[in-house]
Design a protein around this motif. Structure first.
Motif: not given
Length: 544
Positions: A217-221, A284-294, A296-300
């Motif tokens: 599962r992804g991170g969270g509170s 490193a590339t996949l982790a960075s892209l996944a973090a940026r995608l999350r 962007c989706v969160t900000r949107s």
């Protein structure tokens, strides 16, 4: 001033109805406290109502505040409220005019800081540690080169995509995905069922049994990850015969499943790297892209939520419009069962007070029959009198008709002789014709009147006969159910056993006929009397 105000009205204050003052208070409270956050302890929580809404109270050491959570909000809560739990409720204050109190309509509910959940988590941790579920000796080693990997996570999130991509890049192999919810009150039970389901597979089945399991599962509170602190899930992972890799949250996040699992991965991607041989060129590339995608989706999503929230402030929500009807409906529903019971008892009491017996019905039928016979006799006598009067008048007119006709002819002859050019109609003859017409008209009216009277009497007689038939059928329907009427020798109904003496002749009426009998026991002295068979149609004779 004495001219303006009377003795009964000594003030010029504005008068309000109860509904007006309640509505004004409701608007004032909602405008002043449209969005509040309240910290308090849950009191009086008994679970959701049958309608899906929940009613309880928030209290501290000095005050108490009524609270309500609508059904639509209950489905969105991240955890289930419990009695005595300290929480922070977000919502708006409103009033309930039906009981003249105020309450908070909760939109979101969260524990009062992480301290409450952490205390519960520490208590579970100590209990499981005392049972030895965290010992390193019971942890199983991971296979060096697995052929099948089972992944337990959400099928729509970014976690499963990261794991599949990482495995495909590092070491392509067969992956089985068991879709579950990774957030909410049912997440722990679903993940535990998935672990038990993978362990139930055997090596000879059509679906290959995994060599290693990844729970991800992804991170969270802390609240988001609370499902993975479920005690049942921890015991299922500890009892698993397949090695389990825990990949819940990020490096700083930890849950009970991390302590029970055979291996803890810092991230879901790290779990894929641990499960297969190490080749991490694209890590490193996949982790960075996944973090940026999350991000962007969160900000949107946040921007869209803010826009929607701003637009919704101008419109009342469905919960606001239906708050009072919902509360009233719940209260009426609670009183409905008692009202039905009370109404049934009243109807039963009224029905028990009605005394209806065959003797009463027979007496009423005899009275109606006498009245009907009397009306028929009166109608017949009146008809005969009217006919006699008409007949006398007709005979008188018939006797005078020849004399009038002779006089008319003589007069007509004299007038014809006196004035041959003029022919006139004798007035007396016209009077005879007119009398004859009136007599015919009177005869027709008399026939109509007699016909109407006979129709009325015939209708009353038909209704009385129909009522008599209905009452007889009602009595017959009672006999059809197995009952019988007991009559004495004179035909009177016997209602009590005390009225029967030994030797009395009894007449029994059944649904299909009648019979006679002799009483062999009773309270009085035996008096022999002759036994006669009933003469009514359908009699079957004595049964004794």
């Amino acid at each position: 001033m004495s001219d303006i105000f009377t003795a009964d009205s000594k003030t010029n204050a504005t008068e309000y109805t109860v509904s007006e003052i309640s509505g004004a208070l409701k608007r004032t409270v909602e405008d002043a406290f449209g969005n509040v956050r309240v910290r308090g302890e849950i009191s009086g929580y008994r679970g959701p109502h049958s309608s899906g809404h929940a009613y309880f109270a928030l209290k501290d050491d000095r005050a108490r505040l009524e609270a309500v959570v609508w059904r639509t909000t209950m489905s969105r809560l991240k955890f289930r409220p419990e009695e005595g739990m300290e929480v922070i409720a977000t919502g708006k204050l409103t009033t309930y005019p039906g009981k003249s109190n105020y309450q908070i309509v909760i939109d979101s509910l969260e524990p009062a800081g992480a301290g409450a959940l952490m205390a519960l988590l520490e208590e579970r941790k100590r209990r499981l540690a005392a049972e030895g579920l965290f010992e390193k000796d019971r942890k199983r080693p991971l296979p060096h080169m697995p052929m099948t990997i089972g992944v337990i996570t959400s099928p729509t999130g970014a976690v499963i995509r990261d794991i599949l991509h990482r495995i495909a890049d590092r070491f392509p192999l067969h992956v089985l995905v068991w879709p579950v919810r990774v957030q909410g009150e049912t997440a722990g039970a679903e993940v535990a069922a998935a672990v038990n389901g993978f362990n139930a597979l055997s090596f000879g089945d059509a679906i290959k049994r995994p060599d290693v399991l990844i729970v991800a599962r992804g991170g969270g509170s802390l609240e988001d990850l609370w499902g993975f602190n479920d005690e049942g899930l921890a015991r299922a992972v500890a009892a698993s015969r397949i090695p389990v890799i825990s990949a819940v949250g990020h490096e700083t996040d930890w849950t009970l499943i991390d302590l029970v699992a055979d291996v803890r991965a810092p991230t879901p991607t790290g779990a894929a790297e641990i499960a297969v041989p190490v080749k991490a060129e694209l890590e490193a590339t996949l982790a960075s892209l996944a973090a940026r995608l999350r991000a962007c989706v969160t900000r949107s999503i946040d921007r869209r939520k803010q826009t929607l929230r701003a637009a919704s402030r101008a419109l009342p929500t469905a919960d606001q419009l239906l708050a009072l009807p919902r509360r009233h409906f719940d209260e009426v529903t609670g009183r409905l069962g008692r009202g039905l019971i009370v109404n049934t008892e009243r109807k039963r009491a009224r029905l028990g007070g009605i005394k209806l017996s065959p003797a009463t019905l027979s007496r009423r039928i005899d009275e109606w029959r006498k009245l009907t016979d009397r009306d028929v006799l009166r109608a017949q006598a009146a008809l005969r009198g009217i006919a006699r009067e008409r007949r006398v008048k007709f005979l008188r007119a018939s006797e005078q008709l020849p004399k009038c006709a002779s006089a008319s002819l003589a007069l007509k002859k004299r007038r014809f002789e006196a004035a041959q050019a003029r022919i006139t109609i004798n007035p007396l003859l016209r009077a005879v014709y007119s009398a004859r017409d009136r007599l015919v008209l009177a005869s027709r009216r008399h026939e109509q009147v007699v016909s109407l009277q006979l129709d009325g009497l015939r209708t009353r007689l038909t209704q009385a006969d129909r009522l008599l038939s209905t009452l007889k059928l009602s009595e017959q329907s009672i006999l059809e159910r197995g009952y019988a009427l007991v009559l004495d020798s004179s035909g009177e109904l016997i209602k009590r056993a005390a009225e029967v003496k030994p030797g009395d002749a009894l007449r029994l009426r059944f649904a299909d006929g009648k019979a006679t009998a002799i009483a062999t026991s009773g309270e009085g002295r035996a008096k022999p009397r002759p036994v006669t068979k009933a003469k009514e149609p359908g009699s079957q004779g004595s049964l004794f």
